[in-house]
Motif scaffolding. Structure first.
Motif, short mmCIF file in Angstrom:
data_model
loop_
_atom_site.label_atom_id
_atom_site.label_comp_id
_atom_site.label_asym_id
_atom_site.label_seq_id
_atom_site.Cartn_x
_atom_site.Cartn_y
_atom_site.Cartn_z
N ARG A 39 0.67 -1.27 0.04
CA ARG A 39 -0.05 -0.03 -0.06
C ARG A 39 0.95 1.50 0.12
O ARG A 39 0.52 2.18 -0.93
CB ARG A 39 -0.68 0.00 1.24
CG ARG A 39 -1.80 1.07 1.43
CD ARG A 39 -2.86 1.16 2.43
NE ARG A 39 -3.56 2.28 2.57
CZ ARG A 39 -3.99 2.80 3.86
NH1 ARG A 39 -3.96 1.78 4.74
NH2 ARG A 39 -4.62 3.64 3.85
N GLY A 172 -3.58 0.40 -4.03
CA GLY A 172 -4.57 0.23 -3.01
C GLY A 172 -4.73 -1.02 -2.35
O GLY A 172 -4.40 -2.15 -3.23
N PRO A 173 -5.53 -1.00 -1.42
CA PRO A 173 -5.83 -2.70 -0.93
C PRO A 173 -6.55 -3.25 -1.77
O PRO A 173 -6.86 -4.49 -1.91
CB PRO A 173 -6.48 -2.08 0.62
CG PRO A 173 -6.09 -0.86 0.81
CD PRO A 173 -5.64 0.00 -0.37
#
Length: 193
Positions: A39, A172-173
């Motif tokens: 991340r 991103g996640p």
């Protein structure tokens, strides 16, 4: 500060810096696959190694760079030589500028213990030491959303100098890539430690 061509850099702070070794590969792989590292630390265009075999060249490059005192990646270890993370440096523009960019990653089980701060201080002292590289400036940056990294940089004696907008593409996640603003930190004097 003690230094040797095979062993690395040690200053009695509880962390050492040395070239990566084959035995570091399992913990290095875990660290690179950690969701927080993906991340905040790995640009989206950098492929993740699938297994320890894919780390062989990275490990060999670390030893070559250290032997030649060139930019590269070093393992962060404790006094028992347990791999705690890695720290790397590269020329910011050209070697003639005498400015280095740092990057670091701490293994999830070593976070919150000052490992990153101590590694940054140790490498910066070596880079700025006339007997090391004799650099004029060392800098690092991080996503403005990564508050922990900002605290580490400040604790290592790096001043906050500004923000580069839309600089760093991070995954991103959810796997979606977006560009992050980054906070730039720098030092031109020996950080305290």
């Amino acid at each position: 500060m003690t230094e040797d061509i095979d062993g690395g850099i040690d200053e009695g702070t509880g962390v050492r810096l040395r070239p990566l070794r084959e035995g570091d590969a399992p913990r290095l792989l875990e660290m690179l696959h950690d969701p927080d590292q993906q991340r905040w630390g790995s640009p989206a265009f950098v492929p993740l190694p699938a297994d320890v075999a894919e780390l062989a060249e990275r490990i060999a490059a670390s030893s070559r760079a250290w032997a030649d005192r060139q930019p590269g990646t070093l393992a962060i270890t404790d006094a028992d030589d347990v791999f705690l993370g890695d720290i790397s440096w590269r020329w910011s523009a050209s070697e003639r500028m005498a400015v280095a960019d740092l990057g670091y990653v701490v293994h999830p089980d070593a976070r919150g213990r000052g490992v990153g701060r101590r590694a940054i201080v140790l490498l910066t002292r070596w880079l700025m030491d006339p007997d090391g590289r004799g650099l004029a400036r060392v800098q690092l940056d991080h996503s403005t959303e990564n508050e922990a990294s900002c605290r580490v940089a400040l604790a290592a004696g790096f001043e906050r100098e500004g923000v580069r907008r839309g600089f760093l593409p991070l995954r991103g996640p959810d796997g979606v890539v977006r560009r992050h603003d980054v906070c730039l930190h720098g030092t031109v004097v020996q950080p305290t430690g």
